[in-house]
Scaffold this motif. Structure first.
Motif, PDB file in Angstrom:
ATOM      1  N   SER A   3      40.533  34.183  48.918  1.00 47.51           N
ATOM      2  CA  SER A   3      40.251  34.077  47.811  1.00 47.51           C
ATOM      3  C   SER A   3      39.046  35.225  46.949  1.00 47.51           C
ATOM      4  CB  SER A   3      39.651  32.775  47.625  1.00 47.51           C
ATOM      5  OG  SER A   3      38.625  32.713  48.565  1.00 47.51           O
ATOM      6  N   GLU A   4      38.883  35.317  46.414  1.00 46.63           N
ATOM      7  CA  GLU A   4      37.530  36.882  46.726  1.00 46.63           C
ATOM      8  C   GLU A   4      36.606  36.847  45.912  1.00 46.63           C
ATOM      9  OE1 GLU A   4      39.247  40.485  45.038  1.00 46.63           O
ATOM     10  OE2 GLU A   4      41.313  40.312  46.862  1.00 46.63           O
ATOM     11  N   PRO A   5      35.201  37.051  46.108  1.00 39.56           N
ATOM     12  CA  PRO A   5      34.122  36.395  45.245  1.00 39.56           C
ATOM     13  C   PRO A   5      34.690  37.455  44.378  1.00 39.56           C
ATOM     14  CG  PRO A   5      33.972  38.129  47.429  1.00 39.56           C
ATOM     15  CD  PRO A   5      35.376  38.191  47.398  1.00 39.56           C
ATOM     16  N   LEU A   6      33.928  36.879  42.742  1.00 40.04           N
ATOM     17  CA  LEU A   6      34.068  37.275  41.427  1.00 40.04           C
ATOM     18  C   LEU A   6      32.522  38.444  41.877  1.00 40.04           C
ATOM     19  CD1 LEU A   6      33.370  34.150  39.650  1.00 40.04           C
ATOM     20  CD2 LEU A   6      35.649  35.423  39.657  1.00 40.04           C
ATOM     21  N   GLU A   7      33.019  39.418  40.578  1.00 38.23           N
ATOM     22  CA  GLU A   7      32.633  40.660  40.693  1.00 38.23           C
ATOM     23  C   GLU A   7      31.355  40.623  40.150  1.00 38.23           C
ATOM     24  OE1 GLU A   7      35.143  43.081  38.504  1.00 38.23           O
ATOM     25  OE2 GLU A   7      36.723  43.414  40.187  1.00 38.23           O
ATOM     26  N   SER A   8      29.854  41.149  40.439  1.00 39.51           N
ATOM     27  CA  SER A   8      29.042  40.964  39.214  1.00 39.51           C
ATOM     28  C   SER A   8      29.246  40.728  37.594  1.00 39.51           C
ATOM     29  CB  SER A   8      27.612  41.817  40.052  1.00 39.51           C
ATOM     30  OG  SER A   8      26.781  41.803  39.133  1.00 39.51           O
ATOM     31  N   GLY A   9      29.506  41.518  37.207  1.00 41.40           N
ATOM     32  CA  GLY A   9      30.000  42.073  36.325  1.00 41.40           C
ATOM     33  C   GLY A   9      31.241  40.787  35.053  1.00 41.40           C
ATOM     34  N   SER A  10      31.857  40.211  36.066  1.00 37.15           N
ATOM     35  CA  SER A  10      32.981  39.092  35.885  1.00 37.15           C
ATOM     36  C   SER A  10      31.791  37.695  35.635  1.00 37.15           C
ATOM     37  CB  SER A  10      33.415  38.767  37.297  1.00 37.15           C
ATOM     38  OG  SER A  10      34.588  37.600  36.606  1.00 37.15           O
ATOM     39  N   ARG A  11      30.975  37.793  36.470  1.00 41.06           N
ATOM     40  CA  ARG A  11      30.162  36.732  36.270  1.00 41.06           C
ATOM     41  C   ARG A  11      29.249  36.012  35.115  1.00 41.06           C
ATOM     42  NH1 ARG A  11      30.119  32.030  39.344  1.00 41.06           N
ATOM     43  NH2 ARG A  11      29.889  32.828  41.081  1.00 41.06           N
ATOM     44  N   LYS A  12      28.740  37.868  34.959  1.00 40.26           N
ATOM     45  CA  LYS A  12      27.624  37.650  33.552  1.00 40.26           C
ATOM     46  C   LYS A  12      28.564  37.274  32.803  1.00 40.26           C
ATOM     47  CE  LYS A  12      24.570  41.488  31.607  1.00 40.26           C
ATOM     48  NZ  LYS A  12      24.431  42.243  31.296  1.00 40.26           N
ATOM     49  N   ARG A  13      29.788  37.980  32.541  1.00 37.09           N
ATOM     50  CA  ARG A  13      30.894  37.733  31.190  1.00 37.09           C
ATOM     51  C   ARG A  13      30.892  36.490  30.882  1.00 37.09           C
ATOM     52  NH1 ARG A  13      34.048  41.875  31.731  1.00 37.09           N
ATOM     53  NH2 ARG A  13      35.665  40.199  32.925  1.00 37.09           N
ATOM     54  N   GLU A  14      31.120  35.652  31.940  1.00 40.80           N
ATOM     55  CA  GLU A  14      31.607  34.488  32.125  1.00 40.80           C
ATOM     56  C   GLU A  14      30.071  33.732  31.800  1.00 40.80           C
ATOM     57  OE1 GLU A  14      32.098  30.431  34.920  1.00 40.80           O
ATOM     58  OE2 GLU A  14      33.004  32.765  36.086  1.00 40.80           O
TER      59      GLU A  14
END
Length: 54
Positions: A3-14
């Motif tokens: 399981s890879e950690p979420l990217e910073s951009g993906s977290r922001k978009r979420e």
């Protein structure tokens, strides 16, 4: 399976998506449902009369 950690951009978009849904869209849907139910009851009483003994 790794399981890879979420990217910073993906977290922001979420968070932006959550904000749009929770703060901007769902309140309007909730108000629309309540107003629609009120309209249905109003129309029902318009044709059938108010509840209670005559």
């Amino acid at each position: 399976m790794k399981s890879e950690p979420l990217e910073s951009g993906s977290r922001k978009r979420e968070w932006i998506t959550f904000f749009i849904l929770a703060v901007m869209i769902w309140p309007f849907i909730a108000v629309g449902v309540v107003a629609g139910w009120g309209f249905i009851v109003w129309m029902y009483y318009l044709f059938t009369g108010p509840p209670g003994p005559v």
